[in-house]
Write a protein that holds these residues in place. Structure first.
Motif, PDB file in Angstrom:
ATOM      1  N   PRO A   1      48.957  16.971  28.545  1.00 12.30           N
ATOM      2  CA  PRO A   1      49.008  15.873  29.519  1.00 12.30           C
ATOM      3  C   PRO A   1      48.546  16.255  30.913  1.00 12.30           C
ATOM      4  CG  PRO A   1      51.219  16.696  29.056  1.00 12.30           C
ATOM      5  CD  PRO A   1      50.311  17.332  28.043  1.00 12.30           C
ATOM      6  N   SER A   2      48.639  17.532  31.273  1.00 11.45           N
ATOM      7  CA  SER A   2      48.273  17.933  32.640  1.00 11.45           C
ATOM      8  C   SER A   2      46.864  18.503  32.740  1.00 11.45           C
ATOM      9  CB  SER A   2      49.278  18.973  33.165  1.00 11.45           C
ATOM     10  OG  SER A   2      50.571  18.426  33.196  1.00 11.45           O
ATOM     11  N   GLY A   3      46.188  18.656  31.600  1.00 13.76           N
ATOM     12  CA  GLY A   3      44.804  19.067  31.607  1.00 13.76           C
ATOM     13  C   GLY A   3      44.548  20.454  32.152  1.00 13.76           C
ATOM     14  N   ALA A   4      43.353  20.607  32.754  1.00 19.13           N
ATOM     15  CA  ALA A   4      42.893  21.917  33.178  1.00 19.13           C
ATOM     16  C   ALA A   4      43.723  22.497  34.315  1.00 19.13           C
ATOM     17  CB  ALA A   4      41.426  21.843  33.592  1.00 19.13           C
ATOM     18  N   THR A   5      44.249  21.671  35.188  1.00 21.56           N
ATOM     19  CA  THR A   5      44.994  22.212  36.338  1.00 21.56           C
ATOM     20  C   THR A   5      46.213  23.009  35.886  1.00 21.56           C
ATOM     21  OG1 THR A   5      46.164  20.102  36.557  1.00 21.56           O
ATOM     22  CG2 THR A   5      44.206  20.422  37.896  1.00 21.56           C
ATOM     23  N   ALA A   6      46.933  22.483  34.905  1.00 19.63           N
ATOM     24  CA  ALA A   6      48.090  23.212  34.382  1.00 19.63           C
ATOM     25  C   ALA A   6      47.646  24.449  33.631  1.00 19.63           C
ATOM     26  CB  ALA A   6      48.921  22.306  33.470  1.00 19.63           C
TER      27      ALA A   6
ATOM     28  N   ARG B   1      36.989  24.540  18.702  1.00 22.52           N
ATOM     29  CA  ARG B   1      36.931  23.602  19.822  1.00 22.52           C
ATOM     30  C   ARG B   1      36.970  24.341  21.163  1.00 22.52           C
ATOM     31  NH1 ARG B   1      41.447  21.277  20.259  1.00 22.52           N
ATOM     32  NH2 ARG B   1      42.548  22.433  18.628  1.00 22.52           N
ATOM     33  N   ASP B   2      36.222  23.827  22.159  1.00 21.19           N
ATOM     34  CA  ASP B   2      36.281  24.393  23.508  1.00 21.19           C
ATOM     35  C   ASP B   2      37.702  24.305  24.041  1.00 21.19           C
ATOM     36  OD1 ASP B   2      33.576  24.666  23.305  1.00 21.19           O
ATOM     37  OD2 ASP B   2      33.066  23.394  24.999  1.00 21.19           O
ATOM     38  N   SER B   3      38.103  25.322  24.820  1.00 19.50           N
ATOM     39  CA  SER B   3      39.483  25.352  25.319  1.00 19.50           C
ATOM     40  C   SER B   3      39.557  26.035  26.676  1.00 19.50           C
ATOM     41  CB  SER B   3      40.382  26.098  24.325  1.00 19.50           C
ATOM     42  OG  SER B   3      41.692  26.254  24.837  1.00 19.50           O
ATOM     43  N   VAL B   4      40.456  25.542  27.519  1.00 19.60           N
ATOM     44  CA  VAL B   4      40.790  26.220  28.775  1.00 19.60           C
ATOM     45  C   VAL B   4      42.208  26.781  28.740  1.00 19.60           C
ATOM     46  CG1 VAL B   4      39.176  24.881  30.179  1.00 19.60           C
ATOM     47  CG2 VAL B   4      41.524  24.053  29.873  1.00 19.60           C
ATOM     48  N   ALA B   5      42.840  26.745  27.568  1.00 15.60           N
ATOM     49  CA  ALA B   5      44.208  27.257  27.436  1.00 15.60           C
ATOM     50  C   ALA B   5      44.248  28.749  27.713  1.00 15.60           C
ATOM     51  CB  ALA B   5      44.742  26.974  26.035  1.00 15.60           C
TER      52      ALA B   5
ATOM     53  N   VAL C   1      33.963  30.927  33.025  1.00 13.28           N
ATOM     54  CA  VAL C   1      34.281  29.997  31.940  1.00 13.28           C
ATOM     55  C   VAL C   1      34.079  28.562  32.421  1.00 13.28           C
ATOM     56  CG1 VAL C   1      35.958  31.588  30.944  1.00 13.28           C
ATOM     57  CG2 VAL C   1      36.737  29.823  32.547  1.00 13.28           C
ATOM     58  N   THR C   2      34.051  27.658  31.458  1.00 11.37           N
ATOM     59  CA  THR C   2      33.989  26.237  31.757  1.00 11.37           C
ATOM     60  C   THR C   2      35.375  25.694  32.080  1.00 11.37           C
ATOM     61  OG1 THR C   2      33.285  24.074  30.911  1.00 11.37           O
ATOM     62  CG2 THR C   2      34.323  25.565  29.342  1.00 11.37           C
ATOM     63  N   THR C   3      35.419  24.579  32.828  1.00 12.55           N
ATOM     64  CA  THR C   3      36.644  23.790  32.947  1.00 12.55           C
ATOM     65  C   THR C   3      36.343  22.340  32.574  1.00 12.55           C
ATOM     66  OG1 THR C   3      36.313  23.215  35.294  1.00 12.55           O
ATOM     67  CG2 THR C   3      37.557  25.249  34.802  1.00 12.55           C
ATOM     68  N   GLY C   4      35.263  22.121  31.810  1.00 10.97           N
ATOM     69  CA  GLY C   4      34.849  20.775  31.444  1.00 10.97           C
ATOM     70  C   GLY C   4      35.964  19.964  30.822  1.00 10.97           C
ATOM     71  N   ALA C   5      35.985  18.674  31.117  1.00  5.89           N
ATOM     72  CA  ALA C   5      37.072  17.804  30.678  1.00  5.89           C
ATOM     73  C   ALA C   5      37.234  17.790  29.162  1.00  5.89           C
ATOM     74  CB  ALA C   5      36.841  16.385  31.187  1.00  5.89           C
ATOM     75  N   TRP C   6      36.141  17.985  28.427  1.00 11.07           N
ATOM     76  CA  TRP C   6      36.223  17.990  26.963  1.00 11.07           C
ATOM     77  C   TRP C   6      37.031  19.182  26.437  1.00 11.07           C
ATOM     78  CZ3 TRP C   6      31.889  19.020  29.849  1.00 11.07           C
ATOM     79  CH2 TRP C   6      31.434  20.346  29.821  1.00 11.07           C
ATOM     80  N   ALA C   7      37.238  20.196  27.282  1.00  8.74           N
ATOM     81  CA  ALA C   7      37.967  21.395  26.854  1.00  8.74           C
ATOM     82  C   ALA C   7      39.447  21.329  27.219  1.00  8.74           C
ATOM     83  CB  ALA C   7      37.344  22.642  27.479  1.00  8.74           C
TER      84      ALA C   7
ATOM     85  N   ALA D   1      41.296  23.054  43.350  1.00 11.62           N
ATOM     86  CA  ALA D   1      42.512  23.529  44.020  1.00 11.62           C
ATOM     87  C   ALA D   1      43.256  24.531  43.153  1.00 11.62           C
ATOM     88  CB  ALA D   1      43.412  22.346  44.351  1.00 11.62           C
ATOM     89  N   ALA D   2      43.295  24.276  41.849  1.00  9.58           N
ATOM     90  CA  ALA D   2      43.975  25.201  40.941  1.00  9.58           C
ATOM     91  C   ALA D   2      43.245  26.539  40.881  1.00  9.58           C
ATOM     92  CB  ALA D   2      44.057  24.583  39.545  1.00  9.58           C
ATOM     93  N   LEU D   3      41.920  26.500  40.842  1.00 10.87           N
ATOM     94  CA  LEU D   3      41.140  27.743  40.822  1.00 10.87           C
ATOM     95  C   LEU D   3      41.312  28.508  42.129  1.00 10.87           C
ATOM     96  CD1 LEU D   3      37.848  26.399  39.199  1.00 10.87           C
ATOM     97  CD2 LEU D   3      39.526  27.887  38.106  1.00 10.87           C
TER      98      LEU D   3
END
Length: 242
Positions: free
Chosen positions: A93-98, A58-62, A83-89, A124-126
């Motif tokens: 609960p805090s998603g890509a920003t965390a 699975r795609d991941s931003v972890a 890398v991607t930050t797509g929502a599907w990855a 903003a996180a990037l």
């Protein structure tokens, strides 16, 4: 840090969310991605875009996955990697920003789909981490909303992205007309049936482009390609008019 591909080269998008059932060369591990990255760079790619994966594909931003994939690629090539930050990855609960806040190995750049609800928070996180922001615009509405935002000056590269639906030339022309006054580097690309059309259109407009297994699995003549390196070589041939 580099914001992405320049007119002088091609960005290779090595895997996207492809599985081995779609193409046997789609990289699903850091090691496989490194091999495809090296082959693509040797074929002429000057920038890379990858989708890190979990152990089950699975795609991941972890942080653990982004770190492993970016580090593996950097061991074999010396070009910018994004890398991607797509929502599907996203996960948790805090998603890509965390997730971005926890990255210990930073990519050079990351793509942000402007139509996604958390796009500005991801930007903003990037920005906080010093990762170059590549804003992905899929429609005129995306372009207009991005241009009206406070993020134009912070954007390193504008990704004009055209889907695999019908004739996309007119849409691409309008999007380029909208975003060019911002004075930022632009990368135009398609997917599926629009992929090669957008490679050609990008050349005519003097903007960057990308190609790879994320976007297309076939050569312009419809034959299946061996992998990312062949796609990059074909794109460079078309850019040079050969």
């Amino acid at each position: 840090m580099s914001g992405g591909a320049t007119m002088s080269g091609i960005q290779a998008c090595l895997n996207g969310s492809r599985g081995l059932d779609e193409h046997p060369a789609a990289p699903l591990t850091p090691e496989a991605c490194a091999r495809e990255a090296l082959a693509a760079v040797e074929a002429g790619a000057t920038d890379l875009h990858v989708h890190p994966r979990t152990s089950d594909g699975r795609d991941s931003v972890a942080a653990e996955h982004v770190g492993a994939w970016v580090a593996a690629v950097r061991e074999v090539v010396d070009v910018p990697v994004g890398v991607t930050t797509g929502a599907w990855a996203w996960s948790g609960p805090s998603g890509a920003t965390a997730a971005v806040a926890e990255w210990d190995v930073l990519p050079d750049h990351a793509s942000v789909n402007w139509h996604e609800s958390a796009s500005e928070a991801v930007c903003a996180a990037l920005q906080e981490r010093g990762v170059a922001i590549n804003v992905g615009l899929w429609s005129e509405r995306d372009a207009e909303e991005w241009l009206d935002s406070t993020w134009v000056e912070a954007t390193a590269l504008v990704l004009v992205e055209l889907p695999d639906v019908g004739d996309q030339v007119e849409v691409a022309e309008r999007l380029l007309e909208l975003v060019r006054p911002a004075g930022l580097p632009i990368l135009l690309h398609g997917e599926g049936r629009s992929a090669w059309e957008m490679v050609d259109l990008a050349g005519r407009h003097g903007v960057a482009t990308r190609i790879g297994l994320e976007d297309v699995l076939e050569a312009p003549d419809g034959s299946e390609v061996a992998g990312n390196a062949e796609l990059v070589a074909l794109a460079l041939q078309r850019r040079s008019g050969r």
